[in-house]
Scaffold this active site. Structure first.
Site, PDB file in Angstrom:
ATOM      1  N   ASP A 239      46.010  43.735  40.446  1.00 58.08           N
ATOM      2  CA  ASP A 239      47.323  43.104  40.507  1.00 58.08           C
ATOM      3  C   ASP A 239      47.355  41.693  39.921  1.00 58.08           C
ATOM      4  O   ASP A 239      47.795  40.742  40.549  1.00 58.08           O
ATOM      5  CB  ASP A 239      47.842  43.100  41.950  1.00 58.08           C
ATOM      6  N   THR A 240      46.880  41.557  38.703  1.00 56.87           N
ATOM      7  CA  THR A 240      47.077  40.348  37.916  1.00 56.87           C
ATOM      8  C   THR A 240      48.576  40.113  37.754  1.00 56.87           C
ATOM      9  O   THR A 240      49.354  41.054  37.725  1.00 56.87           O
ATOM     10  CB  THR A 240      46.420  40.523  36.527  1.00 56.87           C
ATOM     11  N   VAL A 241      49.016  38.856  37.611  1.00 57.96           N
ATOM     12  CA  VAL A 241      50.437  38.564  37.435  1.00 57.96           C
ATOM     13  C   VAL A 241      50.683  37.951  36.064  1.00 57.96           C
ATOM     14  O   VAL A 241      49.773  37.392  35.442  1.00 57.96           O
ATOM     15  CB  VAL A 241      50.963  37.614  38.533  1.00 57.96           C
TER      16      VAL A 241
END
Length: 425
Positions: A239-241
């Site tokens: 879950d990189t943004v």
């Protein structure tokens, strides 16, 4: 006068898509310009468009509300900056700060812990106007790594240092931390960046690793341990943004931030910091008819080996954006020869491309920007949000692979179109 047309479709593997047409969603018809400071000074149009993501991975229904809410806040932060007259690179930074501050995302606060129980973050940003880039890797003790990346970018734009030295664009580890503090970015103890979610995940993962090592008595058990590790670092943890922005001057910018894979080795640097892998932004020029901006998420090693951000940006110069992104994700990522040994290729992208257009009749001096925005992923899901400066609130969506499909072997692709228009005096 501003309007948006939503046009979404889901694609499985390489089969032909059956696009699901959504009804047009009108935006507000209001327009805001700065006041003229003098009779001879033309008003500068303010506004633009932002698309953000809270990671390509797995987003449970129980936390869907939280993921969508943080995407809405990030969009609003970016739009607030655009309305204030900020350029795209400032707006994309504001969106990332909001995403990093959320305890539900794997970036900044609440990042995954590494094998030693520490937090090391990666981030990068690219300005499509100047083509400058700034990045930090494996940085500890800084709450908002994107601020350091942005400061590196802005310092590089100022030119050479004393004695003709080249300013850095990419710093890692302790050197990145010390540079940030010396440039006025406050430190934050790593223990304060951990949350109850990240701490509980670390303890759970550590117990599983210890159990796997105890069972490791032969080849079969080694294989089981490797499979267990792959599951832990599978689509639930990616879950990189990130965010992409276009302002009303037509400038684009992109940024990405990540805490990295859970239980990663200390010092590991993922795609979020690597040039051409985590993000890409490039204004239109004689060779490129479209301005493009891309931000990626997923397994960093897969995204690094394919340089997916830059590949998707290059693909967006084709006439059909939807087809171009589909082919890039299939040919340059899932079926990439650089990842031939991988059973599952996990990743996702958000993309925007835009070009200037002049509305008829020309005598009205109406010009605008046509923005096409897309997202695609091979992971189970991807959470996105988008908003124009004329929207009253952001729209959010959790895109999911069709039931029965295998993550890492097929993809979903969706998107829409937004037309930003202003009167040129």
């Amino acid at each position: 006068m501003i309007g948006v047309l939503s046009n979404a479709g889901v694609m499985e593997g390489t089969t032909n898509s059956a696009e699901e047409q959504q009804p047009s969603t009108p935006l507000s018809n209001s327009w805001s310009n700065k006041q003229e400071s003098s009779k001879n000074e033309k008003p500068k149009p303010v506004g633009g468009f932002v698309l953000v993501h809270a990671g390509a991975g797995y987003h449970s229904e129980s936390k869907a509300k939280e993921y969508k809410h943080v995407c809405k806040r990030a969009c609003q932060r970016a739009v607030d900056r655009l309305k204030a007259g900020a350029l795209a690179v400032e707006a994309v930074t504001a969106a990332l700060v909001e995403l990093e501050d959320s305890p539900f995302t794997n970036a900044g606060m609440g990042s995954n812990l590494n094998l030693s129980g520490g937090i090391e973050c990666d981030a990068s940003i690219m300005d499509g106007k100047s083509l400058h880039y700034g990045a930090v890797g494996a940085i500890s003790g800084i709450k908002n790594p994107v601020l350091v990346a942005n400061r590196l970018l802005s310092e590089a734009q100022r030119g050479k240092l004393s004695a003709g030295r080249i300013p850095p664009c990419f710093l890692v580890g302790r050197g990145a931390h010390d540079w940030a503090v010396s440039h006025g970015i406050p430190p934050c103890p790593s223990e304060k960046m951990a949350t109850k979610f990240s701490l509980s995940a670390y303890k759970r993962n550590k117990r599983k690793m210890e159990l796997a090592e105890k069972l490791d008595t032969g080849h079969n058990q080694t294989k089981k341990r490797r499979q267990s590790t792959e599951n832990e670092n599978g689509s639930g943890c990616l879950d990189t943004v990130g965010a992409v922005v276009v302002d009303l001057e037509g400038n684009v910018a992109a940024a990405v931030s990540s805490g990295g894979l859970a239980m990663k080795h200390p010092g590991r640097v993922g795609q979020a910091a690597h040039y051409g892998c985590g993000c890409w932004a490039e204004n239109t020029c004689n060779m490129n008819p479209y301005s493009t901006a891309v931000s990626t998420s997923g397994c960093g090693e897969h995204l690094i080996r394919t340089m997916l951000a830059r590949e998707c940006s290059a693909a967006m110069q084709s006439e059909d954006a939807h087809q171009a992104l589909l082919e890039a994700m299939q040919n340059k990522f899932i079926s990439s020869p650089f990842l031939a040994s991988e059973d599952r290729v996990l990743g996702g992208v958000i993309v925007l491309r835009c070009c200037r257009c002049v509305e008829a009749p020309p005598s009205q001096n109406i010009q605008g920007i046509l923005v096409e925005f897309l997202w695609s992923h091979t992971t189970e899901s991807m959470c996105v949000g988008y908003m124009s400066a004329q929207d009253s609130k952001a729209k959010t969506h959790i895109s999911r692979l069709p039931p029965g499909t295998v993550p890492g072997q097929c993809l979903a692709i969706e998107g829409g179109v937004c037309r930003l228009m202003s009167v040129v005096e």
